[in-house]
Design a protein around this motif. Structure first.
Motif, PDB file in Angstrom:
ATOM      1  N   UNK A  21      36.263  54.167  50.437  1.00  0.00           N
ATOM      2  CA  UNK A  21      36.678  55.477  49.939  1.00  0.00           C
ATOM      3  C   UNK A  21      35.683  56.567  50.332  1.00  0.00           C
ATOM      4  N   UNK A  22      34.398  56.221  50.345  1.00  0.00           N
ATOM      5  CA  UNK A  22      33.375  57.195  50.761  1.00  0.00           C
ATOM      6  C   UNK A  22      33.601  57.609  52.205  1.00  0.00           C
TER       7      UNK A  22
ATOM      8  N   UNK B 182      43.938  50.759  49.640  1.00  0.00           N
ATOM      9  CA  UNK B 182      42.935  49.920  48.960  1.00  0.00           C
ATOM     10  C   UNK B 182      43.513  49.122  47.802  1.00  0.00           C
ATOM     11  N   UNK B 183      44.618  49.631  47.194  1.00  0.00           N
ATOM     12  CA  UNK B 183      45.257  48.885  46.098  1.00  0.00           C
ATOM     13  C   UNK B 183      45.793  47.557  46.608  1.00  0.00           C
ATOM     14  N   UNK B 184      46.569  47.595  47.684  1.00  0.00           N
ATOM     15  CA  UNK B 184      47.142  46.351  48.209  1.00  0.00           C
ATOM     16  C   UNK B 184      46.067  45.458  48.827  1.00  0.00           C
ATOM     17  N   UNK B 185      45.042  46.096  49.415  1.00  0.00           N
ATOM     18  CA  UNK B 185      43.949  45.293  49.981  1.00  0.00           C
ATOM     19  C   UNK B 185      43.208  44.534  48.884  1.00  0.00           C
ATOM     20  N   UNK B 186      42.903  45.212  47.789  1.00  0.00           N
ATOM     21  CA  UNK B 186      42.147  44.572  46.704  1.00  0.00           C
ATOM     22  C   UNK B 186      42.974  43.479  46.029  1.00  0.00           C
ATOM     23  N   UNK B 187      44.288  43.733  45.866  1.00  0.00           N
ATOM     24  CA  UNK B 187      45.147  42.700  45.264  1.00  0.00           C
ATOM     25  C   UNK B 187      45.254  41.498  46.208  1.00  0.00           C
TER      26      UNK B 187
END
Length: 273
Positions: free
Chosen positions: A65-66, A97-102
């Motif tokens: 995100x940075x 990032x939501x789907x990546x983290x899940x």
């Protein structure tokens, strides 16, 4: 509100706080996105690996995100096209990032032999991840808006107090020249010299303090007791072993110019703004 705020590079909150925010968010997943009580949770065989994985995943997303926010600031600044930037921010800043983290979580659960259907990944971790990502992206946006607003206020204040032309002495004559013709002003042996981008120099009355007060601050910076420079006159800067900054000017072969280390950060912020 954001007009005339091009090339904005806000000092984002994550530079100082990211190293502690993201690990805390990671650990919070273990407790908030879990239906076990605390005593049962810490006794689980996978607890310590849950902690390691959560901190790793949250920190990885934080680094992403940075990078993404600063990249989008350059490619799609908020003030240029709000809807387009918002769309990219939602797509790449929240959904990706939501789907990546899940996806990472699914791989982790399979690695520690936990049935995904028996986990709370869809009813607890998915909505919590979405909420965290939304809040972080909102903080980046508010950080940007706040910095741009303060920058515009400073620019308007400078515009109302500075002048567009200045009087110079050319021998016995007095002339007016646009301030953007001034390359730098140098004080040496109690004498003030005004240098232009046209490689001319003129003796001037007054002090550096007088000139600093009337020149627009978005273009001119007081380096030290001897120099006020226009930002376009700066060739480059070089850090020194004593943490001072050496400033190299275009078309100037005089003495070395240094900025005290106490003013180095303020100068960098001005030069990069």
């Amino acid at each position: 509100m954001l007009h005339n705020s091009h090339n904005i590079s806000p000092p984002y909150f994550d530079r100082k706080l990211g190293w502690i925010i993201y690990p805390i968010l990671g650990i919070s997943f273990i407790f908030f996105a879990n239906d076990n009580d605390f005593k049962t949770l810490v006794q689980l065989p996978s607890f310590k690996w849950d902690v390691v994985f959560s901190i790793f995943a949250a920190s990885l997303i934080g680094f992403y995100l940075a990078w993404l926010t600063r990249y989008l600031d350059k490619k799609h600044p908020w003030e240029k096209d709000l809807k387009k930037r918002a769309s990219w921010q939602v797509l790449l800043g929240i959904l990706a990032p939501l789907f990546f983290s899940i996806g990472l979580e699914v791989i982790y659960l399979q690695a520690i032999d936990i049935n995904i259907r028996q986990s709370g990944i869809l009813i607890l971790e998915l909505p919590l991840s979405f909420l965290y990502l939304f809040i972080i992206n909102l903080l980046f946006y508010l950080n940007y808006i706040s910095f741009a607003y303060q920058k515009n206020l400073r620019s308007k204040s400078t515009e109302t107090t500075s002048v567009e032309k200045v009087k110079i002495l050319e021998g016995a004559k007095e002339n007016l020249i646009p301030v953007h013709h001034i390359s730098f002003i140098r004080s040496t042996e109690k004498t003030l010299w005004l240098h232009t981008f046209q490689d001319k120099q003129f003796f001037q009355n007054g002090t550096l303090n007088d000139w600093e007060a009337k020149l627009p601050k978005q273009f001119f910076y007081r380096l030290n007791r001897q120099f006020i420079v226009h930002r376009d006159a700066i060739e480059n800067i070089e850090p020194t072993a004593t943490r001072r900054l050496k400033v190299v000017l275009k078309n100037f072969n005089g003495e070395d110019i240094f900025i005290p280390k106490t003013k180095a950060t303020a100068f960098r912020n001005w030069w990069q703004s």
